[in-house]
Design an enzyme around this catalytic site. Structure first.
Site, mmCIF file in Angstrom:
data_model
loop_
_atom_site.group_PDB
_atom_site.id
_atom_site.type_symbol
_atom_site.label_atom_id
_atom_site.label_comp_id
_atom_site.label_asym_id
_atom_site.label_seq_id
_atom_site.Cartn_x
_atom_site.Cartn_y
_atom_site.Cartn_z
ATOM 1 N N CYS A 1 6.674 -14.121 -1.012
ATOM 2 C CA CYS A 1 7.142 -12.821 -0.526
ATOM 3 C C CYS A 1 6.751 -12.592 0.930
ATOM 4 O O CYS A 1 5.847 -13.230 1.447
ATOM 5 C CB CYS A 1 6.486 -11.684 -1.329
ATOM 6 N N CYS B 1 6.559 -6.673 0.862
ATOM 7 C CA CYS B 1 7.388 -6.609 -0.356
ATOM 8 C C CYS B 1 6.931 -5.479 -1.279
ATOM 9 O O CYS B 1 5.739 -5.259 -1.492
ATOM 10 C CB CYS B 1 7.335 -7.933 -1.112
HETATM 11 ZN ZN LIG Z 1 9.096 -10.076 -2.531
#
Ligand SMILES: [Zn+2]
Length: 351
Positions: A37, A41
């Site tokens: 990520c 995120c």
């Molecule tokens: Zn993510």
């Protein structure tokens, strides 16, 4: 990497705070899910002991992690890489001593000519060639203002022959280079200020056509703005002939349906000129969105640049930037005041 000290790792704190400014600096992967990520995120925070950091999305993928479907760390990085490549190409163009060819620029970016050209246009809204032309013109203008000779300025800006520059100088500078060097000295600009239903209206013309139309509450402020834009031109109050032109512009403001058929002296970058041409094709009584205009000029992603070009218009009403509205049809900003924009649109909606 040891995870025992993860909670002391400043990167972990930025992830825990979903710090957007950390995006692009590093990525985090979660061993238990196999997903990586961006730091910001919005997905649920993993347990710190399961987290591994990577400097790039590629490194995370090489380690076997898949991009998160929510923050799409791979796609953002591609867009960022593209923007960086094109920004670098722009810097190259700006710093080049000589005109660069497309082939050299594409090779430097590691892309095919076709793909480079398309990407450049997507990111900047104009073609590399138009960008180079606009930049060369800007260099000539700077050099002339700094007092360099016309020939020096032309060579420094990467024009290889005077003749080629002179062919284009009128279009690029709005006047001959020696006149521009003198800050517009020797050019006469005639102007007059009239009254219309929207307030005071200033109309100015060079020997090439109407070069300014502005509307405001204060006639003196309009005249001062004109002097700021053409600091060394000789501004001459309009004579009786000129008043006729003003009357024509005022008539057009009051009754847009009659149209305005005067020569215009349009000064702007290649991109601005394309936008302004598209604006002139919007009929009275109709509106278009910034997105419509961006599509019309073949640069669908350049919506913000289109909005910028609309805001840079200095020919009120004649280049009808007031006919551009937001995508949902509501009225957006207007250089000469939102209330005037609304009033113009209302007038035009009357058949
Ligand atoms: Zn993510």
């Amino acid at each position: 990497m040891s995870n025992r000290n993860m909670e002391n790792d400043p990167r972990w704190h930025r992830v825990a705070q979903r710090d957007k400014s950390a995006d692009g600096e590093f990525y985090y992967a979660v061993r238990t899910t196999g997903i990586y990520c961006r730091p910001s995120c919005a997905a649920r925070l993993p347990r710190p002991e399961n987290v591994v950091f990577y400097a790039t999305a590629e490194a995370a993928e090489r380690a076997g992690f898949r991009p998160c479907k929510r923050c799409k760390p791979d796609q953002a990085s591609l867009a960022e890489q593209h923007a960086a490549l094109i920004a670098e190409a722009c810097r190259l163009i700006e710093n080049a001593e000589e005109a660069l060819d497309l082939d050299a620029l594409a090779r430097h970016a590691g892309l095919s000519i076709y793909y480079f050209h398309r990407l450049f246009k997507t990111v900047t809204g104009i073609t590399p060639k138009a960008y180079m032309a606009a930049h060369r013109a800007r260099r000539v203008r700077q050099q002339l203002v700094q007092g360099n000779s016309v020939t020096e300025a032309i060579f420094d800006a990467g024009y290889n022959a005077n003749s080629r520059f002179y062919e284009k100088s009128d279009q690029l500078l709005g006047m001959t280079p020696s006149n521009y060097r003198a800050g517009g000295a020797n050019t006469e600009i005639r102007f007059a200020i009239g009254e219309c239903s929207l307030g005071a209206i200033l109309v100015a013309r060079s020997d090439r056509g109407i070069c300014a139309i502005s509307i405001g509450d204060d006639a003196d402020a309009l005249a001062r703005d004109l002097q700021d834009r053409f600091p060394n031109s000789e501004l001459i109050g309009g004579d009786a002939d000129f008043e006729q032109w003003v009357a024509q512009v005022v008539g057009f403001v009051e009754t847009p349906a009659i149209g305005l058929d005067l020569p215009l002296d349009i000064r702007g970058t290649a991109f601005q000129q394309r936008v302004w041409q598209a604006l002139r094709e919007i009929p009275a009584g109709q509106t278009a969105s910034y997105t419509d205009i961006a599509e019309k000029i073949g640069a669908p992603k350049a919506v913000r640049a289109v909005a910028g070009a609309c805001a840079a218009n200095t020919l009120a009403v004649a280049i009808p930037c007031h006919r551009v509205v937001r995508n949902d049809g509501t009225i957006s900003g207007y250089r000469w005041g939102v209330e005037r924009k609304r009033a113009l649109l209302e007038k035009e909606s009357i058949p």
